[in-house]
Design a protein around this motif. Structure first.
Motif, PDB file in Angstrom:
ATOM      1  N   ASP A 250       6.822  10.441  -7.243  1.00  0.00           N
ATOM      2  CA  ASP A 250       5.653  10.071  -8.050  1.00  0.00           C
ATOM      3  C   ASP A 250       5.183   8.658  -7.736  1.00  0.00           C
ATOM      4  O   ASP A 250       3.980   8.383  -7.713  1.00  0.00           O
ATOM      5  CB  ASP A 250       5.984  10.194  -9.540  1.00  0.00           C
ATOM      6  N   MET A 251       6.113   7.743  -7.492  1.00  0.00           N
ATOM      7  CA  MET A 251       5.734   6.362  -7.177  1.00  0.00           C
ATOM      8  C   MET A 251       4.975   6.292  -5.859  1.00  0.00           C
ATOM      9  O   MET A 251       3.945   5.620  -5.755  1.00  0.00           O
ATOM     10  CB  MET A 251       6.971   5.470  -7.114  1.00  0.00           C
ATOM     11  N   GLU A 252       5.500   6.982  -4.856  1.00  0.00           N
ATOM     12  CA  GLU A 252       4.815   6.965  -3.555  1.00  0.00           C
ATOM     13  C   GLU A 252       3.455   7.635  -3.658  1.00  0.00           C
ATOM     14  O   GLU A 252       2.460   7.164  -3.094  1.00  0.00           O
ATOM     15  CB  GLU A 252       5.690   7.652  -2.503  1.00  0.00           C
ATOM     16  N   LYS A 253       3.407   8.747  -4.381  1.00  0.00           N
ATOM     17  CA  LYS A 253       2.144   9.446  -4.567  1.00  0.00           C
ATOM     18  C   LYS A 253       1.155   8.586  -5.341  1.00  0.00           C
ATOM     19  O   LYS A 253      -0.033   8.547  -5.016  1.00  0.00           O
ATOM     20  CB  LYS A 253       2.402  10.761  -5.315  1.00  0.00           C
ATOM     21  N   ALA A 254       1.658   7.897  -6.361  1.00  0.00           N
ATOM     22  CA  ALA A 254       0.790   7.052  -7.182  1.00  0.00           C
ATOM     23  C   ALA A 254       0.127   5.968  -6.352  1.00  0.00           C
ATOM     24  O   ALA A 254      -1.088   5.737  -6.457  1.00  0.00           O
ATOM     25  CB  ALA A 254       1.595   6.436  -8.323  1.00  0.00           C
ATOM     26  N   LEU A 255       0.904   5.298  -5.522  1.00  0.00           N
ATOM     27  CA  LEU A 255       0.358   4.170  -4.751  1.00  0.00           C
ATOM     28  C   LEU A 255      -0.430   4.606  -3.536  1.00  0.00           C
ATOM     29  O   LEU A 255      -1.530   4.113  -3.274  1.00  0.00           O
ATOM     30  CB  LEU A 255       1.493   3.231  -4.333  1.00  0.00           C
ATOM     31  N   LYS A 256       0.118   5.527  -2.766  1.00  0.00           N
ATOM     32  CA  LYS A 256      -0.496   5.883  -1.489  1.00  0.00           C
ATOM     33  C   LYS A 256      -1.628   6.893  -1.631  1.00  0.00           C
ATOM     34  O   LYS A 256      -2.459   7.029  -0.727  1.00  0.00           O
ATOM     35  CB  LYS A 256       0.566   6.432  -0.538  1.00  0.00           C
ATOM     36  N   GLU A 257      -1.674   7.607  -2.748  1.00  0.00           N
ATOM     37  CA  GLU A 257      -2.725   8.604  -2.937  1.00  0.00           C
ATOM     38  C   GLU A 257      -3.614   8.278  -4.140  1.00  0.00           C
ATOM     39  O   GLU A 257      -4.793   7.982  -3.995  1.00  0.00           O
ATOM     40  CB  GLU A 257      -2.107   9.999  -3.119  1.00  0.00           C
ATOM     41  N   ILE A 258      -3.022   8.305  -5.328  1.00  0.00           N
ATOM     42  CA  ILE A 258      -3.821   8.233  -6.560  1.00  0.00           C
ATOM     43  C   ILE A 258      -4.542   6.905  -6.701  1.00  0.00           C
ATOM     44  O   ILE A 258      -5.773   6.853  -6.792  1.00  0.00           O
ATOM     45  CB  ILE A 258      -2.928   8.503  -7.785  1.00  0.00           C
ATOM     46  N   TYR A 259      -3.791   5.800  -6.715  1.00  0.00           N
ATOM     47  CA  TYR A 259      -4.431   4.510  -6.971  1.00  0.00           C
ATOM     48  C   TYR A 259      -5.157   3.969  -5.746  1.00  0.00           C
ATOM     49  O   TYR A 259      -6.100   3.182  -5.881  1.00  0.00           O
ATOM     50  CB  TYR A 259      -3.405   3.505  -7.496  1.00  0.00           C
ATOM     51  N   GLU A 260      -4.739   4.377  -4.582  1.00  0.00           N
ATOM     52  CA  GLU A 260      -5.508   4.039  -3.369  1.00  0.00           C
ATOM     53  C   GLU A 260      -6.894   4.673  -3.461  1.00  0.00           C
ATOM     54  O   GLU A 260      -7.923   4.031  -3.201  1.00  0.00           O
ATOM     55  CB  GLU A 260      -4.776   4.545  -2.136  1.00  0.00           C
TER      56      GLU A 260
END
Length: 610
Positions: A250-260
């Motif tokens: 979730d952390m990687e997805k949050a930074l690299k996908e969602i919040y990017e």
């Protein structure tokens, strides 16, 4: 006679009555005519009055008052047409255009009403001051017009009230605004064009709505139950292993996908609103702070609170690795005042991970030592502790964990104003293995049967391979026998370079580990045997000795830094105390001189001295 007289009087009376009736009819007709004349006179009087005011010097003033009123009526008709147009418009861009035109028309209607009212009130006052009676038809009509104009002047205000035309129109635009922002293809060219058009109309009103909608969209993607779990010091990390793995994803997805993506969307949507006011950055900061990222960071910090254990260290390394992988995106995205809470929680998370790893790592040798009072296996097999610790150290020194552990130790020492060197990590792993070796010696000595003791030590010989792999693996890989260039001169140069690189590498390792001491002599010898440095070095020289002899038949291998025997003698000095090392050096110096002499005198034996 009297009878005839009576008859005569009766006839006269009858005749007079007939005359009276006739006169009465005449009078009645005359009265009707008089009423008609009176009505005509009143009408004529009104007409005379109107005509008199028409022909008066104030007629132009009256006509000038009628013109603004006519303008108001024309604008009102336009407003009604635009309201009907909005009801049938299906295109977003056209709808926004009609809304804008309606707003402009309503503003024009309000201003036109103000102008007409001013003219009308001034005209009534002027006419009244110049003799126009209060009941004059013209004056009465003007007063009625004032009421109508005041009513029309309220049209714009009523349009913005609930149920008004503009209220409904703006509500429709906000609904479309929300629909587009929830669309998965929100960044499409069509959607972006619609969004920017709506934003230009809604202006600052759209920013809170934008933040609310996009926050809700992201929150739906973080609806994970584990984020609200409580973790205490009594909980084992194994019990939350699945949640930790999900957290890392979730952390990687949050930074690299969602919040990017969210950052890009904010800057795309509000690029025309005004970056000088940091609207995109403020929007993104508000969304990031309220959409679930803080809960993710806080869960990561809670992981470090569970019970201390070696498996926890590995999980903390995984968590730190995840945070390190997203560090670049993190520093780039979460800037500005509104992201201060995110940065604070991140610093706390990193601090917890670093402290958690170091606390467990530095205690590992003590934890191994605490197992020494336990009894060894009765069958002379490998104790579970040896296998577990050896495998554990292999994991720590593996390609996955060693760089992360090194970085954590570097950070920890940096906070303490100390400098990190790789020897610190390797030395501490050696300390763990030393405790294992001491445990093995203690367990071996506890066996009353000598044969079983030997079996026990032989079974546990393999744990030295960890040290060999870490310290000597790369160096020994230089001694791999491989095909050489066809040209013998180039082959000799290649071999000489390899031998020189080996000598330099050996000296470097020896220098690093020269202060390490293994007090048990048997254990030192087992470590040296496990290295296989001398056999590998000897095998390499024997494979290429003929090439070296061809270069200098009288002194083959003249450029060698070490003979195999000299290398062996030097290895024996490793892990010795300073006093033991001095004794070994004296012996080694004498042996090397003897070996050099043998090499010189027996070159034709192709390095039999080796």
């Amino acid at each position: 006679m009297s009878l005839e007289r009576l008859k005569a009087m009766r006839s006269l009376l009858k005749s007079e009555m007939e005359k009276s009736e006739t006169f009465s009819l005449v009078l009645e007709k005359i009265g009707t005519k008089l009423e008609e004349i009176n009505t005509n006179l009143l009408s004529l009087e009104a007409d005379v009055k109107v005509e008199r005011w028409r022909s008066s010097p104030f007629s132009d003033h009256i006509r000038h008052t009628i013109a603004p009123i006519s303008a108001v009526l024309r604008v009102f008709v336009t407003v009604q047409e635009l309201e009907r147009s909005l009801l049938s418009c299906k295109d977003v861009l056209g709808y926004v255009s009609d809304v804008k035109r309606l707003e402009e028309a309503l503003k024009l209607l309000s201003s036109s009403c103000v102008l007409a009212l001013d003219w009308l009130k001034d005209t009534i006052q002027f006419l009244s001051e110049h003799g126009m009676p209060e009941d004059h038809p013209c004056g009465l009509r003007f007063k009625t017009s004032i009421k109508l104009l005041e009513e029309l002047q309220m049209t714009e205000a009523r349009a913005y009230l609930r149920g008004g035309s503009l209220y409904i129109a703006l509500e429709n635009l906000e609904t479309e605004f929300e629909r587009i922002l929830e669309d998965e293809e929100v960044l499409s060219e069509s959607n972006m064009r619609k969004l920017k058009t709506i934003i230009k109309r809604l202006d600052a009103h759209c920013v809170p709505s934008y933040i609310k909608i996009r926050t809700r969209v992201i929150q739906k993607r973080f609806e994970n139950g584990y984020l609200h779990k409580t973790i205490t010091e009594d909980d084992n990390v194994q019990d939350t292993e699945g949640d930790i793995d999900q957290w890392r994803l979730d952390m990687e997805k949050a930074l690299k996908e969602i919040y990017e993506f969210e950052s890009k969307l904010c800057y795309e949507v509000f690029e025309d609103v005004g970056e000088e006011h940091d609207v995109p950055l403020r929007c993104f900061g508000a969304i990031a702070s309220n959409s679930g990222l803080l809960q993710l960071l806080r869960f990561g910090s809670r992981i470090s609170k569970c019970k201390k254990s070696p498996p926890k260290l590995l999980k903390l390394l995984d968590c730190f690795s995840t945070m390190d992988n997203i560090r670049t995106e993190f520093n780039r995205l979460f800037k500005g005042e509104l992201c201060s809470d995110i940065r604070r929680e991140t610093r706390e998370l990193i601090s917890n991970l670093v402290n958690g790893v170091c606390e467990i790592f530095w205690e590992l040798p003590c934890q191994v030592e605490l197992q020494r009072p336990n009894n060894p296996p009765l069958d002379g097999g490998v104790p579970k502790l040896v296998s577990v610790v050896t495998e554990y150290c292999n994991k720590l020194l593996g390609d996955k964990n060693k760089p992360v552990l090194s970085k954590i130790l570097e950070i920890d020492l940096g906070w303490k104003k100390e400098k990190y060197q790789e020897e610190i990590l390797i030395g501490h792993i050696y300390n763990i293995l030393r405790e294992i070796a001491l445990n093995l010696d203690a367990w071996s000595s506890s066996n009353k049967e000598t044969a079983l003791s030997y079996i026990f030590m032989m079974n546990n010989h393999s744990h030295f391979s960890l040290y060999v792999k870490e310290s000597w693996g790369k160096l020994l890989s230089l001694l791999t026998i491989k095909s050489q260039p066809a040209r013998r001169k180039r082959a000799r140069e290649s071999i000489k370079r390899t031998l020189q690189d080996f000598a330099n590498g050996f000296d470097e390792i020896y220098t690093k580990q020269s202060d390490w001491v293994v007090e048990d002599e048997r254990l030192r010898w087992k470590i040296c045997q496990a290295m296989t440095v001398v056999p590998r070095y000897k095998s390499y020289l024997q494979s290429y000795i003929m090439l070296l002899v061809e270069e200098d038949p009288m002194r083959p291998g003249n450029d060698l830094s070490y003979t195999p025997k000299g290398l062996e003698m030097k290895l024996k000095t490793m892990f010795q105390s300073k006093e033991e090392t001095e004794k070994t050096y004296k012996c080694s110096h004498f042996v090397n001189k003897v070996m050099d002499l043998e090499v010189t005198q027996n070159s034709h034996l192709t390095f039999e001295a080796i």
